[in-house]
Design a protein around this motif. Structure first.
Motif, PDB file in Angstrom:
ATOM      1  N   SER A 278      -5.310   7.277 -13.577  1.00 37.72           N
ATOM      2  CA  SER A 278      -4.504   8.464 -13.289  1.00 37.72           C
ATOM      3  C   SER A 278      -4.801   9.618 -14.234  1.00 37.72           C
ATOM      4  CB  SER A 278      -3.012   8.110 -13.357  1.00 37.72           C
ATOM      5  OG  SER A 278      -2.651   7.696 -14.659  1.00 37.72           O
ATOM      6  N   THR A 334      -0.232   3.506  -5.977  1.00 36.31           N
ATOM      7  CA  THR A 334      -1.446   4.202  -5.534  1.00 36.31           C
ATOM      8  C   THR A 334      -1.661   3.902  -4.053  1.00 36.31           C
ATOM      9  OG1 THR A 334      -2.426   3.910  -7.735  1.00 36.31           O
ATOM     10  CG2 THR A 334      -3.917   4.515  -5.950  1.00 36.31           C
ATOM     11  N   GLU A 336      -3.197   3.103  -0.394  1.00 39.14           N
ATOM     12  CA  GLU A 336      -4.312   2.202  -0.101  1.00 39.14           C
ATOM     13  C   GLU A 336      -5.649   2.928  -0.020  1.00 39.14           C
ATOM     14  OE1 GLU A 336      -3.861  -0.648   2.997  1.00 39.14           O
ATOM     15  OE2 GLU A 336      -1.741  -1.001   2.576  1.00 39.14           O
ATOM     16  N   VAL A 337      -5.694   4.077   0.618  1.00 39.78           N
ATOM     17  CA  VAL A 337      -6.958   4.796   0.752  1.00 39.78           C
ATOM     18  C   VAL A 337      -7.485   5.224  -0.614  1.00 39.78           C
ATOM     19  CG1 VAL A 337      -5.832   7.023   1.132  1.00 39.78           C
ATOM     20  CG2 VAL A 337      -8.154   6.646   1.983  1.00 39.78           C
ATOM     21  N   GLU A 338      -6.570   5.548  -1.533  1.00 42.43           N
ATOM     22  CA  GLU A 338      -6.975   5.950  -2.867  1.00 42.43           C
ATOM     23  C   GLU A 338      -7.431   4.744  -3.683  1.00 42.43           C
ATOM     24  OE1 GLU A 338      -7.439   8.757  -6.130  1.00 42.43           O
ATOM     25  OE2 GLU A 338      -7.619   8.730  -3.951  1.00 42.43           O
ATOM     26  N   ARG A 341     -11.033   4.221  -2.881  1.00 43.95           N
ATOM     27  CA  ARG A 341     -11.867   5.247  -3.507  1.00 43.95           C
ATOM     28  C   ARG A 341     -12.059   4.970  -4.997  1.00 43.95           C
ATOM     29  NH1 ARG A 341     -12.050   9.833  -6.458  1.00 43.95           N
ATOM     30  NH2 ARG A 341      -9.861   9.660  -7.097  1.00 43.95           N
ATOM     31  N   LEU A 342     -10.982   4.589  -5.668  1.00 44.94           N
ATOM     32  CA  LEU A 342     -11.067   4.336  -7.101  1.00 44.94           C
ATOM     33  C   LEU A 342     -11.889   3.087  -7.411  1.00 44.94           C
ATOM     34  CD1 LEU A 342      -7.385   5.215  -8.082  1.00 44.94           C
ATOM     35  CD2 LEU A 342      -9.451   6.457  -8.782  1.00 44.94           C
TER      36      LEU A 342
END
Length: 557
Positions: A278, A334, A336-338, A341-342
């Motif tokens: 973050s 956070t 799910e899509v992020e 990505r992470l």
């Protein structure tokens, strides 16, 4: 697991140079270390003498080492017990130091006593613009319900109060703090969090997970000097408990810069830093690539990604609703899509992924995400040693997937003994089959990296070793242990706090065991953990702590 008794292990290469006076021979002790690898492949070695040169171990063995180095400085350890320096695989170092300087509400068994502590602290610190504290736990109060802003308003209404729950996933504010944050009945809960409101729709003063930021952003940020001081205070605390290395879960750029200064000065414990996903500077920090300082005190090669909240505040994300709250299945901190990505971002930069997952939903999400990435890339990337932090509540069908995908469960034994008084209320009995399941993981060949999650739990690693072996609290309750079928042996517990934790942090090349060529990170303790009653494991006392052969802590008589 077998014990090799009084084996002499030498690193002959070191004798290509003469042994000077700074060579030290430690003797007259009983030492234990794991050798020949990590996990189920490790063997337990016992020895009575150890030769150290320039901070690294030359040999371990018996009295035969006296002839090998007749001119070495000799240190008599008076028949004590020597263990490798203990490693906490999941803690929050800066948070621990900060917690040591603020109001501590840990262990208070009623709302009344917590409020009284706030009043006393505020009166003794009238110069503080904010009253900040941590450690309250409504689960151990008689009513087991969340407190309210009105409770705090009764003793302090002119200054803002902000008190973080023991697990760090909920906060308790007074009305003044809510006013400063602009939180009213019309304020919506943010994604991944909740502003708890009463039956009339008014905010109660309890903020869960991401909603905590609404207040936190108004609290004056710690200065660089304060962060340095917090870390130094934490180092001293951890050294006194035999911890020579910690894996710091969620390191900001500010905290990292502070670590770098400590590492340059050489005055810290070893840190495996998990960059906070973050932090706005994440991508620039990843671009610097994995690295370790020349003195091996600081390593940066992993990313802490935040999944869900905690069980106690009902923020852990579950596949089915809470047994004691049928309308609630928890929160995703956070999206799910992020998360995907992470994960990809970290892996693309060759960084280990450390994903916080308490609930069975988040654990499955992590496993699914890892599997999808591995399939898309045509590789499992097991060399990065990805981890799921906490791995606390898992659907039984998902436990084998950890082994199949090469994912390490990073678990905290004292969470089980702290949570046992409310876990079944939250989950029901069926879901406990995959909760705090250390034995199931070990039996399938998974390596368990152990820690405490300090300051959520107390940082003393012997409390964790005791909980892992007995499944009891420090009052020896319950008598037969809580789900004792999931207990570890003493050797497994010690291994999880030494070589297995080192391996899970890419640090096993120089730490985690007392073997030739590795740093002499070791502790001297007053009791033999392999000979005392398991119920007394938490009573083991650290007498001295060494990092690279230098004594960094000694118990004062």
């Amino acid at each position: 697991m077998h014990i090799v008794r009084f084996a002499v292990t030498l690193l002959f290469l070191v004798f290509s140079a003469p042994l000077f006076a700074h060579t030290t021979l430690y003797h007259n002790f009983t030492g234990y270390t794991f050798v020949e690898g990590h996990g189920e492949h490790a063997a337990l070695n016992r020895f009575t003498t150890m030769l150290v040169r320039e901070g690294k171990i030359v040999a371990t063995g018996d009295s035969g080492l006296f002839e090998l180095a007749p001119d070495a400085e000799r240190v008599d350890l008076a028949g004590r017990i020597v263990l490798p320096g203990l490693i906490d695989a999941h803690g929050h170092v800066t948070g621990l130091g900060q917690n040591l300087s603020e109001l501590d509400l840990r262990g208070l068994t009623s709302r009344t006593s917590a409020v009284a502590q706030v009043a006393n602290y505020a009166e003794a610190n009238i110069e503080l613009p904010w009253i900040i504290g941590r450690g309250w736990n409504q689960v151990i109060w008689p009513e087991q319900s969340f407190p309210t802003r009105q409770d705090l308003d009764q003793v302090l209404s002119d200054r803002p109060v902000w008190l973080t729950r023991i697990d760090g996933h909920a906060g308790w504010a007074n009305s003044r703090a809510l006013e400063i944050a602009g939180i009213t009945r019309d304020t919506p809960s943010p994604a991944g969090g909740e502003i708890v409101k009463d039956e009339q729709g008014e905010p109660t003063g309890i903020l869960i997970d991401t909603a905590m930021a609404l207040v936190r952003k108004h609290i004056p940020a710690a200065s660089d000097e304060q962060v340095m001081a917090y870390q130094e205070a934490a180092f001293q605390q951890l050294l006194s408990e035999g911890i020579t290395q910690a894996h710091d879960a969620g390191v900001s750029k500010q905290a990292l810069l502070s670590y770098q200064a400590h590492a340059e000065a050489g005055n810290m414990i070893r840190i495996h830093a998990m960059l906070s996903a973050s932090d706005p500077a994440l991508e620039s920090l990843l671009a610097e690539g994995p690295h370790r300082t020349d003195n091996h005190l600081l390593q940066v090669r992993s990313v802490k990604i935040y999944g869900d909240g905690a069980l106690g505040s009902r923020g852990a994300a579950l596949l089915k609703p809470y047994s004691d709250d049928a309308e609630n299945s928890g929160l995703l901190v956070t999206p799910e899509v992020e998360v995907a990505r992470l994960f990809n971002l970290a892996i693309e930069h060759d960084f280990q992924v450390n994903y916080h997952a308490i609930g069975d939903y988040t654990n499955r999400l992590a496993l699914d995400t890892f599997e999808g990435i591995f399939q898309a890339q045509g590789t499992d990337k097991t060399d990065l040693r990805h981890r799921i932090e906490h791995a606390q509540i898992i659907h039984p069908n998902d436990i084998p997937r950890f082994k199949e995908l090469g994912i390490t469960p990073s678990m905290q034994p004292t969470h089980a003994t702290s949570d046992m008084n409310m876990a079944e209320d939250r989950l029901g009995s069926t879901r406990l089959a995959g909760a705090y399941a250390w034995r199931t993981f070990l039996d399938q060949g998974s390596l368990v990296a152990a820690g405490s999650d300090f300051p959520v739990e107390l940082s003393n690693p012997f409390y964790g070793i005791h909980a892992a072996v007995t499944r009891q609290d420090r009052n020896n309750q319950p008598v037969d242990g809580w789900h004792p079928e999931q207990a570890m042996t003493v050797a497994e517990a010690l291994r999880s706090f030494t070589i297995d934790a080192a391996w899970a942090g890419h640090y096993e090349d120089v730490t985690g065991s007392l073997e030739p060529g590795k740093f002499a990170d070791f502790i001297v303790v007053d009791k033999d953990p392999f000979k005392i009653k398991p119920s007394n494991l938490w009573r083991v006392k650290v007498l001295s702590t060494y990092i690279a052969g230098q004594r960094r802590y000694q118990l004062q008589p």
